[in-house]
Every structure is written in structure tokens, then in C-alpha cells.
Scaffold this active site. Structure first.
Site, PDB file in Angstrom:
ATOM      1  CG  HIS A   1      -3.169  -0.680  -6.651  1.00  0.00           C
ATOM      2  ND1 HIS A   1      -3.520  -0.116  -5.452  1.00  0.00           N
ATOM      3  CD2 HIS A   1      -3.086  -2.007  -6.407  1.00  0.00           C
ATOM      4  CE1 HIS A   1      -3.658  -1.062  -4.523  1.00  0.00           C
ATOM      5  NE2 HIS A   1      -3.404  -2.228  -5.096  1.00  0.00           N
TER       6      HIS A   1
ATOM      7  CD  GLU B   1      -2.915   3.203  -5.055  1.00  0.00           C
ATOM      8  OE1 GLU B   1      -3.985   2.658  -5.407  1.00  0.00           O
ATOM      9  OE2 GLU B   1      -1.945   2.571  -4.659  1.00  0.00           O
TER      10      GLU B   1
ATOM     11  NE  ARG C   1      -4.270  -1.446   0.137  1.00  0.00           N
ATOM     12  CZ  ARG C   1      -4.384  -2.512  -0.663  1.00  0.00           C
ATOM     13  NH1 ARG C   1      -3.404  -2.817  -1.512  1.00  0.00           N
ATOM     14  NH2 ARG C   1      -5.469  -3.254  -0.624  1.00  0.00           N
TER      15      ARG C   1
HETATM   16  C1  DGY Z   1      -5.262  -6.216  -2.752  1.00  0.00           C
HETATM   17  O1  DGY Z   1      -5.973  -7.198  -2.959  1.00  0.00           O
HETATM   18  O2  DGY Z   1      -5.134  -5.742  -1.637  1.00  0.00           O
HETATM   19  C2  DGY Z   1      -4.559  -5.656  -3.912  1.00  0.00           C
HETATM   20  O3  DGY Z   1      -3.880  -4.499  -3.627  1.00  0.00           O
HETATM   21  C3  DGY Z   1      -5.517  -5.473  -5.064  1.00  0.00           C
HETATM   22  O4  DGY Z   1      -4.780  -5.690  -6.200  1.00  0.00           O
END
Ligand code: DGY
Length: 330
Positions: free
Chosen positions: A287, A268, A239
């Protein structure tokens, strides 16, 4: 008999909508991008099930008004967009999609590492710009991946999958995690570094695989970036908020580290004028860690099934708050 309402915050695979329709009346947000917060809140007030994405903020205020809601399922393994404590207090199950995106995300983490090490985006831009005139002994020199040390921060499912790939590439792998996985170290071929600092200081590449929590927010800041090798690169597929992005900009501008490869940013989407987008030693992706057709379909089906489970009177198969005392069925 009227069916319970399920609100879906984005157009998803028809197979997932079909599964939901068997148990509920499905309402899908058809606008471009995520629904505005007010729309999400209004629609969720009517809903028994919520199929949401990591871009939808499901906070305590929204949950307090969602009196009919019994399950909020996010199509992601990371569930930091949902206030899980508030959901639990309101008797709302929170579902997620662990496992199904592990290998796909690990593939992308490795791709980012390779892209940065071997300067693939730069090399492609070079070729596309018509600058490829001859084979050149000194052009576009990168760094070796084989023989290099990869430091993994967070040895969960995805961290392990990245470690396996890195070993296949002839890398040494060291790691730090909240809990040591001593039993699996030998089989995986990884070494416990002892501390985050030791991973940062001892690695040529540092790859982040921690969930976003109060503890991990801003975990990689100025102090941590300064501990990394000047020749090292940071890879982030977890993240964006795990990294202090202002500190990262400085680190790259001032040469504390050599590069970064990011699939996740804060915020984002990254703003188009973010200096990171203009830096040759930075790879930025929007992402897409789990973005293969097969994986996204599995994620969508798992999310839908988590909701169907609750509508049919069971706890969701993949739930982050199994301790919840579910609301009585309306
Ligand atoms: C998640 O599943 O947390 C991912 O970041 C999505 O791609």
C-alpha cells in the site's frame, strides 16, 4: 486558557505537528504501528481533534464516547475507516486529502501495470539469483503495453490521471464509472464501455479506481474475474476489499486471468503465508500508492489544516460531510 487536545495516531512529519501545535495540545501515539483500538478510543474521548490514518477504525462506538470530538481527519483520500454517518450524527466533521495524491497514485498504478506486463520483479529476481548467463531470445517474455487496451473502473481523479498516462503509452482506454464523463472523453481520449462487464471482457489490463463503499465491496468477484480475458491482468490501487481475494487466488491458480498487480489487499497487511505472495505472476506492494516524500508531506499538512480549521471555528477545507451540524465549541 487550556488548548483543545488533538490526538495523532502515528508519528508524522514535524511540520504537520507544528501546524497543529499552534491551535491545540498535540498528543502523538508513539508505539509501533497503529494504536490498539482501546487506546484510540480512550485517547479520542479526551480529544477535540483526531488526526488518524486509514489503519485506524473510527467506528460508531468510538464516536459515541468521543463527546468532545469535533473533527476526525484522515491522512488519505479514502475515508472508509471512519463511520461517516455516525460522525455526522454526532456533529463531527470528517476531513480527508483529495487531489494531492492523485498524480503520485496514478504513477504507481502505471508502474504496477508495467511491472506485471514486463515481468520486472521476476526479471530482477532472475538477475539477482545469478541466473542471467546470456541474452536469451525466449526468456522472461512479457506482454506489450503499447497497443493494448486498458479498462478503467472508476473514472474519478485518479482514474483520469491513469488514463492520461496510458494514452501516453499508446494504449486504448475504455472505462466504466458510476456516472459517465461524456464531456471529458474526447480530451482524455477514452471510450465509455457501457458496463462493467464490457470493460472486463474487452481489456488486456483492468485497473480499479473506485472508493470502498457498500456498493463496491467485493465488486470484483468470481463472476467478474471469469469475464476477464485469460491473458489479462488486474491492477488494484484502490482498496483491497473491492476484490474478493479468495476468488482472485482461484482465478490466478486456475488461469482464468494471467496476472495481478496489487498495491492494496484484504486484509492489510497481507498475511505472509498468502499464496498470492508466492505466485510469479502476481506483484504485491505494501500500500505505497501515495508514498513519495512530497505527496505524503502534502497529505499530512492538509490533514493538520483540516483540524486547525475546525479548532479555529471554520469548516475543514476538505471535508466529506459538509452538511454536519457542528458541535458547539467547548
Ligand atoms: C488514500 O489516500 O486513500 C490512499 O490509499 C493512501 O495512500
Amino acid at each position: 486558557m487550556t488548548k483543545p487536545v488533538v490526538y495523532v495516531t502515528r508519528e508524522v512529519f514535524p511540520e504537520a505537528l507544528e501546524l497543529l501545535r499552534r491551535a491545540g495540545e498535540v498528543r502523538v501515539w508513539e508505539g509501533e504501528g497503529p494504536p490498539p483500538y482501546e487506546t484510540l478510543a480512550r485517547e479520542t474521548e479526551e480529544a477535540t481533534g483526531l488526526f488518524c490514518l486509514l489503519t485506524d477504525r473510527v467506528d460508531a462506538g468510538l464516536l459515541a464516547c468521543a463527546t468532545k470530538l469535533r473533527v476526525a481527519a484522515v491522512m488519505a483520500v479514502g475515508h472508509n475507516n471512519i463511520d461517516v454517518a455516525a460522525a455526522t450524527a454526532q456533529g463531527v466533521y470528517v476531513g480527508n486529502t483529495p487531489g494531492v495524491l492523485t498524480e503520485t497514485t496514478a504513477d504507481l498504478a502505471m508502474a504496477l501495470l508495467l511491472a506485471r506486463a514486463r515481468r520486472i520483479p521476476e526479471a530482477q529476481a532472475f538477475a539477482r539469483a545469478g541466473r542471467w548467463r546470456t541474452w536469451s531470445p525466449m526468456e522472461l517474455l512479457g506482454t506489450d503495453v503499447h497497443g493494448a487496451t486498458l479498462g478503467i473502473v472508476g473514472m474519478g481523479r485518479i482514474g483520469e490521471a491513469v488514463a492520461r498516462r496510458a494514452r501516453g503509452f499508446g494504449m486504448r482506454v475504455v472505462y466504466h464509472s458510476r456516472t459517465r464523463k461524456a464531456a471529458g472523453e474526447q480530451e482524455l481520449g477514452v471510450e465509455w464501455a457501457g458496463s462493467l462487464g464490457a470493460v472486463l471482457e474487452g481489456s488486456d489490463f483492468v485497473s480499479l479506481h473506485v472508493p470502498l463503499t457498500g456498493e463496491t465491496r467485493g465488486m470484483i468477484g468470481e463472476g467478474e474475474l471469469r469475464r476477464m480475458r485469460r491473458t489479462a491482468a488486474l491492477v488494484n490501487t484502490s482498496r483491497g476489499e473491492v476484490v474478493d481475494q479468495a476468488a482472485l487466488r482461484r482465478a490466478l491458480r486456475e488461469g482464468w486471468i494471467a496476472g495481478a498487480a496489487l498495491d492494496v489487499t484484504d486484509p492489510e497487511p497481507m498475511t505472509p503465508d498468502d499464496p498470492l505472495l508466492g505466485m510469479a505472476n502476481v506483484v504485491v506492494l505494501p500500500h505505497v500508492g501515495s508514498a513519495t516524500r512530497a505527496t505524503r508531506l502534502r497529505m499530512a499538512m492538509m490533514t493538520a489544516q483540516n483540524i486547525v480549521d475546525v479548532l479555529e471555528g471554520r469548516a475543514p477545507a476538505h471535508c466529506v460531510n459538509a452538511q454536519v451540524v457542528p458541535k458547539a465549541r467547548g
